[in-house]
Structure formats: structure tokens, C-alpha cells
Enzyme design. Structure first.
Site, PDB file in Angstrom:
ATOM      1  N   ARG A 165       3.967  -8.492 -33.592  1.00 18.10           N
ATOM      2  CA  ARG A 165       5.148  -7.853 -32.202  1.00 18.10           C
ATOM      3  C   ARG A 165       6.642  -8.740 -32.677  1.00 18.10           C
ATOM      4  O   ARG A 165       7.058  -9.270 -32.197  1.00 18.10           O
ATOM      5  CB  ARG A 165       5.053  -9.270 -31.034  1.00 18.10           C
ATOM      6  CG  ARG A 165       3.546  -9.525 -31.082  1.00 18.10           C
ATOM      7  CD  ARG A 165       3.298  -8.376 -30.253  1.00 18.10           C
ATOM      8  NE  ARG A 165       1.612  -8.161 -29.545  1.00 18.10           N
ATOM      9  CZ  ARG A 165       0.458  -7.566 -30.264  1.00 18.10           C
ATOM     10  NH1 ARG A 165       0.635  -7.828 -31.181  1.00 18.10           N
ATOM     11  NH2 ARG A 165      -0.809  -7.647 -29.683  1.00 18.10           N
ATOM     12  N   SER A 233       2.564 -10.814 -21.819  1.00 19.20           N
ATOM     13  CA  SER A 233       2.842 -11.719 -22.805  1.00 19.20           C
ATOM     14  C   SER A 233       4.179 -12.221 -23.052  1.00 19.20           C
ATOM     15  O   SER A 233       5.147 -11.909 -23.919  1.00 19.20           O
ATOM     16  CB  SER A 233       1.989 -11.624 -23.894  1.00 19.20           C
ATOM     17  OG  SER A 233       1.009 -11.391 -23.763  1.00 19.20           O
ATOM     18  N   GLU A 329       8.188 -14.094 -27.021  1.00 17.85           N
ATOM     19  CA  GLU A 329       7.751 -12.649 -27.146  1.00 17.85           C
ATOM     20  C   GLU A 329       8.640 -12.457 -26.511  1.00 17.85           C
ATOM     21  O   GLU A 329       9.639 -10.885 -27.510  1.00 17.85           O
ATOM     22  CB  GLU A 329       6.262 -12.375 -26.809  1.00 17.85           C
ATOM     23  CG  GLU A 329       5.955 -11.151 -27.611  1.00 17.85           C
ATOM     24  CD  GLU A 329       4.303 -10.634 -27.325  1.00 17.85           C
ATOM     25  OE1 GLU A 329       3.309 -11.517 -27.919  1.00 17.85           O
ATOM     26  OE2 GLU A 329       4.260  -9.601 -26.428  1.00 17.85           O
TER      27      GLU A 329
END
Ligand code: NAP
Length: 334
Positions: A165, A233, A329
């Protein structure tokens, strides 16, 4: 082109919270991007790039910068090497439309990434991943504008440094992505390793083509994730060393874990739900989503400070309970 002043950013983000940009403009060409970089320099302000705003938290005080949204969104399919097809998308192209367009041509590689909000440029910055697929697997190259020089150049996978990510673009804010190319295959097999997809297959859903897999992934996501008031998320799943996993497994024998490099990836949602019982936990107008506690949801009237307060509380609780430092994130846009 003259950027607009004091433009509220909340409506340009999926969280829907936060203040205004000192200046804001949309870039429709590489030339406009270079002009906007000059404008920022002339006003001694940083230039901050905004994609679809699906992975950011804008502070309530706003952003003392020229915020630029790259809106070029053309998509082309080109012949690649070894029978593959290159999908070349401008940075502002809507990710999920790209997934559909590729699947409709019978191309494999994007179908498990269906239903993710955001743009092609954002997909690269974040190295999006879902259901065992990752943008990195199909990434061929990106064309970027170096905002310091106004020059366009090509970035290949080694320089892009795609990780879990993340990518080099998270730290290189001087590089504006204008185009991304993905290499897709005409032949493929469905990747149904994740339990949700395996369950769909067992339930009799046909998952033989990219179109069918993309449709199934969208249906699963629609059940599990809220459509608005969040940025997907909020935290990454932690990757821990073998000793930490053993320590956690001694306390929670049921804890799932997936091998990654020399360690293991732990689903943070499991810890928040089964160990800390925080599913649906709310602080004022902000809560952890009932069906997926990795997702922080901001209701009507919430401010960025409310989101920040809840996020810090979760970080503190996870650190106290498990000795794990969470990585976010979602990026704070400042
Ligand atoms: P899930 O399928 O319930 O799985 C929970 C976690 O365990 C996932 O985060 C996943 O890690 C990991 N996992 C599950 N099965 C795995 C396997 N076979 N091999 C390796 N790792 C496995 O997850 P979910 O929350 O419903 O989300 C479904 C997928 O969509 C996940 O891949 C998730 O990352 C992705 N998603 C991402 C966002 C975002 O904003 N980034 C938001 C929603 C969903 P991974 O996260 O590495 O896959």
C-alpha cells in the site's frame, strides 16, 4: 489559468471533512500542470496534488498550498509485448471504469481490484490491493511531470518502489503522475484464494471470466464497506516478526496470519473485533464501521479533529494491548 482561492476540500474527498485549500485548480494538460507549478513558486506555496480524495484526511484548518487535481482521464488499449495488452490511462481516469473496460475486453489482471474508489494515478501512489491482487503486479510504467523543472519523463517499476500500500510517490511530492500503463493478459485464471471469493464460488456464483470476477468482487465489497464518509481502510494490516506472532497466538490461538517476507501479516480487523471488541466503537460522530473495523466512518457533522481523535485512540489501544505501532493507510493532507 488563475487558481480559485479558499476552495473547500471536504466535497472533493470521500471522508467529506476538513477545511479549504488556499488555492485550488484543475490541471487538464501537462502544460497547465507546469503553469500551476510556476504559480505555486511565485506565491511561495507548496503544490499539493489531489487525486480523487479517497485516501486522505484534510485537516479542519485547511491546506496552505496550491492544491491541484489532475483531471485528464483518457484511456487507451495498446498492443504490448508477448501477446499482452497495455492499458494506458491518464491519471484522472476513474479506476473502477478502467477495471470494467479491461474486463469487457476479456483482459485478466484487474478484476480482483474491482469496486475500489479512486483514480488510476491514485492506484499507483497507493499500490492498491484487494483479494490477493495488487497494482504492482500489472504496473508497466508511469509518465510524470517533474514539478521543479516542468519536464515530463517516464518512471519504471524499479524507481516507483511499490510496496504494501505504498510507493515512491508518497514521498516524492515533486512528481505529478500524468499517465499510468498496466500490462494485462488475454489468458488467465481467476484468483479465488481469498475466502470471500472462494465462498462465492462454493455458493454457485460463476467466476470464469474477468467480468464475472469483477462483478462478484463488487457485490462482496458493497456488503462490507460503506459508500461514503470514509477513506477505505484507515490503518494498514501490521506485519510482525515470528516472535510477536507467537506471543499473540499464545493469547489468541484463533488469530489469522499470512506469511509475508520474513514475518506475518495480521488482519488488524480481527484484533480490533475479537481481541479489543471495538467493532462499531464510536466517539461522537466518528466510528469504526460495524462490518469492517479497519474502516473509520465520519457521519454528518463530523470534523477532521474527530477522525484524528478516534484514530489516535485506536493507535494507543493497539500499542497498549499488543505492543504494535500502527501505520496509517490514510494520509493527512497538509
Ligand atoms: P478479508 O478478506 O476479511 O481479510 C482480512 C485481512 O487478511 C485482509 O486485510 C488480507 O490482507 C488478509 N488476508 C485474507 N486472506 C488472505 C490470503 N488468502 N492471503 C493473504 N492475506 C489474506 O479482508 P477485507 O477487510 O474483507 O477486505 C477484502 C480485501 O479488500 C482485502 O484484500 C483488503 O486489503 C481490500 N480492501 C482494501 C481497502 C483499502 O482501503 N486499502 C479497503 C477495503 C478492502 P490484505 O489487506 O493484504 O489483502
Amino acid at each position: 489559468m488563475t487558481p480559485a482561492e479558499r476552495v473547500p476540500l471536504a466535497p472533493l474527498t470521500s471522508f467529506g471533512v476538513g477545511g479549504a485549500a488556499r488555492f485550488f485548480a484543475e490541471a487538464r494538460s501537462v502544460e497547465e500542470l507546469a503553469e500551476l507549478a510556476d504559480f505555486a513558486r511565485a506565491h511561495a506555496l507548496p503544490l499539493r496534488l489531489l487525486a480523487s480524495g479517497t485516501n486522505i484526511l484534510v485537516p479542519d484548518a485547511g491546506v496552505e498550498a496550491l492544491v491541484v487535481r489532475v483531471v485528464m482521464d483518457a484511456v487507451a488499449f495498446e498492443e504490448g509485448s508477448e501477446g499482452r495488452t497495455l492499458v494506458v490511462a491518464e491519471a484522472g481516469a476513474r479506476w473502477d471504469a478502467l477495471v470494467d473496460a479491461a474486463a469487457a475486453r476479456g483482459l485478466w489482471g484487474l478484476e480482483n481490484l474491482a469496486g475500489i474508489p479512486g483514480s488510476a494515478g491514485g492506484a499507483l501512489v497507493q499500490n492498491i490491493g484487494a483479494y490477493g491482487a495488487e497494482f504492482a503486479r500489472v504496473f508497466a510504467y508511469a509518465d510524470v511531470v517533474d514539478l521543479a523543472s516542468g519536464e515530463e519523463r517516464r518512471v519504471l517499476p524499479a524507481e516507483a518502489a511499490l510496496g504494501y500500500r505504498t510507493s515512491r510517490f508518497k514521498s516524492r511530492r515533486d512528481l505529478a503522475i500524468v499517465r499510468v500503463a498496466m500490462s494485462l493478459a488475454a489468458e488467465g485464471v481467476p484468483d479465488l484464494a481469498y475466502a470471500d471469493l472462494a465462498r462465492a464460488k462454493e455458493a454457485g456464483v460463476s467466476l470464469a471470466t474477468p467480468v464475472e470476477v469483477a462483478r462478484a468482487v463488487r457485490a462482496i465489497r458493497a456488503e462490507k464497506f460503506p459508500a461514503t464518509g470514509c477513506a477505505g481502510s484507515f490503518f494498514q494490516n501490521p506485519i510482525v516478526r515470528a516472535e510477536k506472532l507467537a506471543e499473540l497466538r499464545a493469547r489468541y490461538p484463533e488469530l489469522p496470519a499470512y506469511p509475508v517476507g520474513g514475518g506475518a501479516k495480521i488482519p488488524l480487523a480481527w484484533l480490533l473485533d475479537h481481541a479489543l471488541h471495538l467493532k462499531g466503537y464510536a466517539e461522537g460522530p466518528v466510528r469504526l464501521f460495524e462490518r469492517q473495523p479497519l474502516v473509520v466512518v465520519a457521519s454528518e457533522g463530523a470534523r477532521a479533529a474527530d477522525v484524528e481523535a478516534l484514530a489516535r485512540e485506536i493507535e494507543a489501544r493497539v500499542a497498549d494491548a499488543f505492543g504494535i505501532a500502527l501505520t496509517r493507510e490514510v494520509e493527512t493532507f497538509a
